[in-house]
Design a protein around this motif. Structure first.
Motif: not given
Length: 580
Positions: A149-169
């Motif tokens: 969960n700690e890693m997931i929350e880090y990844l979530e914050k990272y992707l929210i700030k990510f300013n490029k295009a994202l496509l994820m399954v």
């Protein structure tokens, strides 16, 4: 536009993945690709990444950089972890930056061989590599699998700030709600686009299906009337009559709207007596202690989630309850009627050469349910393995289909205690919703290790929280636990603020504190220069042992700078208050 796909068609053997679909991905889109298992989500990602063939056109922006995380990464077993990283990441990326993100995902032994890593560790290494590569489009296939969960929350914050295009399954519904601004739904070989997060998508999807059903009803009503006209024997002499007949033929040749098949889970549990499962001072140690003695008596119909960092002993506790391993201390006492069904990580011990039906019949050929007796063939059909698919070798199934088949095998045992180890990995959202509904009505105990925050909130009425080699029982689901923790932090902050306000009037800087303040003003820039020197030194070092030593020095320096800066701010604030 970064990606423009036009009239894309793709078949895997005789199965149609996409049929004449078109879509676009823009520079700032954060897109989630969703659909039931086996529809071809991973295949579509491979097509966009350029690693799988297709018919049609995918136009990519000139010089586009794509970073792709596959569902199953392919590494070279003989390489060390750090060597494997630099097979994919540019050598100009500083070692400390590589090590920092590996540490963030729980990977710390950089000299370990790839072949010594578990599948989950390899997936985390692949995720770190993917995030380290500069890109214009980030493709992620189930990025939260094997993360705590700690890693997931880090990844979530990272992707929210990510300013490029994202496509994820992803099946993580909190991810879909908080990160995405667009959703592609892969449904019966077509792609439907929604400018929405997850909750808005559910509303728009319901509206779309309602319109399609209404159109289907109108088409059938029209065909019924036209059929009566045709049967009346009208001669197709006039142009008007010919046009009407042609329109009838065109509509009559259209395929009926294919019905969506959902997994159907029937109640198959065995009777559970009064005595259930008792953990008496259970603890476990290998080279190091995993957790201290812990006791708990499970109640009938208990719903308990197990939460903690990777490697803390969550799966070990499930194995102890299942009787697969013995605890270092204490005992597990099972009631006489206890019948455990254990849904482990991965796909269990599947023989890839077996057919689907043979794999299920190994457990049972007939199953007694609340709805009567059902054969293995009928149960396979309820889990979306139709007659022709039941003779398909397991090796040809997708990851999600294998997971669904494994779940069916566990339920065929008619357990009254379900041990679920990361049950949400590789299952599509629709199957997850059906599983959650099934667990609501399951007549027995559910114990689950999961990092799916939505699943824990939906299912659990209590949590075993692993922290600092201790197991603590907490009432409620994940969000409730986080809310309590946030409340405690706020209370502590409020208390500290009141204490500071009370002390404010009598604050005065002593002679020694004045000396300390002057020393810190010179010391902090010196420490920051040492940190910069180490960063420059690490760029030229190739010896792994020396890299680790320098990393430790760097971590210590960062801690020192943080501590000294806090003390400097504290003294500076005190000085300002004494002068006011």
């Amino acid at each position: 536009m970064l990606i423009t796909a036009s009239h894309i068609t793709k078949y895997n053997l005789f199965k149609c993945i996409v049929d004449d679909v078109s879509f676009t991905i823009n520079e700032t889109d954060k897109v989630a690709l969703i659909g039931i298992n086996g529809t071809g989500k991973s295949t579509l990602l491979k097509m966009i990444a350029g690693t799988d063939d297709y018919q049609g056109d995918i136009l990519r922006k000139k010089d586009i950089r794509i970073s792709y995380l596959p569902q199953n990464p392919h590494f070279q077993d003989h390489l060390t972890l750090l060597q494997q990283v630099y097979e994919y990441v540019d050598q100009s990326v500083p070692d400390y930056e590589v090590q920092a993100i590996l540490n963030r995902f729980g990977i710390k032994n950089y000299t370990q061989k790839i072949q010594e890593l578990s599948g989950g560790q390899q997936k985390r290494v692949a995720l770190a590599i993917t995030l380290l590569k500069p890109c214009d489009l980030l493709l992620l296939d189930e990025p939260t699998n094997h993360l705590d969960n700690e890693m997931i929350e880090y990844l979530e914050k990272y992707l929210i700030k990510f300013n490029k295009a994202l496509l994820m399954v992803t099946h993580d519904r909190y991810f879909l709600e908080r990160i995405t601004n667009k959703i592609f739904e892969l449904d019966r070989s077509k792609i439907y686009g929604y400018d929405a997060n997850y909750s808005h998508f559910l509303e728009l999807k319901a509206q779309r299906e309602e319109v399609e059903l209404a159109s289907e009803r109108k088409r059938k009503l029209f065909l019924k009337k036209e059929l009566e006209w045709v049967r009346a024997g009208v001669q197709a002499r006039s142009t008007k009559s010919k046009d009407r007949l042609q329109r009838f033929e065109e509509l009559n040749n259209q395929k009926d709207r294919e019905k969506i098949q959902n997994v159907e889970m029937l109640s198959v549990s065995s009777r559970l007596g009064k005595k259930t499962i008792e953990l008496e001072d259970v603890s476990m140690s290998y080279e190091n202690k995993l957790f201290e003695p812990f006791s708990y008596h499970f109640k009938r119909n208990d719903r308990v989630g197990i939460l903690g960092k990777n490697g803390c002993g969550k799966s070990t506790l499930l194995n102890i309850i299942a009787g697969d391993i013995q605890p270092t201390q204490g005992q597990v006492i099972l009631g006489e009627t206890i019948k455990i069904g254990y849904f482990k990580q991965g796909h269990g011990d599947m023989n890839p050469a077996l057919n689907v039906i043979d794999y299920i019949q190994e457990t049972a050929r007939v199953l007694n349910t609340m709805n009567g007796q059902l054969t293995a063939k009928q149960m396979c059909e309820k889990f979306l393995f139709e007659s022709d698919m039941q003779y398909t070798p397991i090796e040809r199934l997708s990851g999600g289909e294998k997971r669904r088949l494994y779940l069916l095998k566990v339920l065929m045992e008619a357990p009254n205690v379900l041990l679920l180890d990361e049950p949400t990995n590789d299952l599509d959202i629709m199957t997850l919703q059906i599983l959650e509904d099934y667990l609501d009505d399951f007549q027995g105990i559910v114990i689950t290790v999961s990092h799916d925050r939505y699943f824990l909130d939906r299912i659990c009425d209590g949590l075993f929280v692993f922290k600092d080699q201790m197991i603590t029982y907490c009432n409620g689901g994940y969000s409730e636990m986080i809310s309590i923790a946030d409340t405690q932090i706020k209370t502590n902050r409020d208390t500290n603020q009141k204490y500071k306000e009370q002390k404010k009037k009598r604050i005065k800087l002593s002679y020694h504190e004045k000396q300390e303040l002057e020393t810190l003003e010179n010391l902090i820039p010196t420490l920051e220069k040492q940190l910069k020197d180490i960063d420059e030194q690490m760029n030229g070092v190739t010896d792994f042992q020396e890299i680790q030593n320098l990393t430790q020095q760097r971590d210590q320096l960062e801690n020192d700078i943080e501590m000294q800066s806090e003390r400097w701010m504290e003294l500076l604030e005190k000085q300002e208050q004494s002068q006011s």
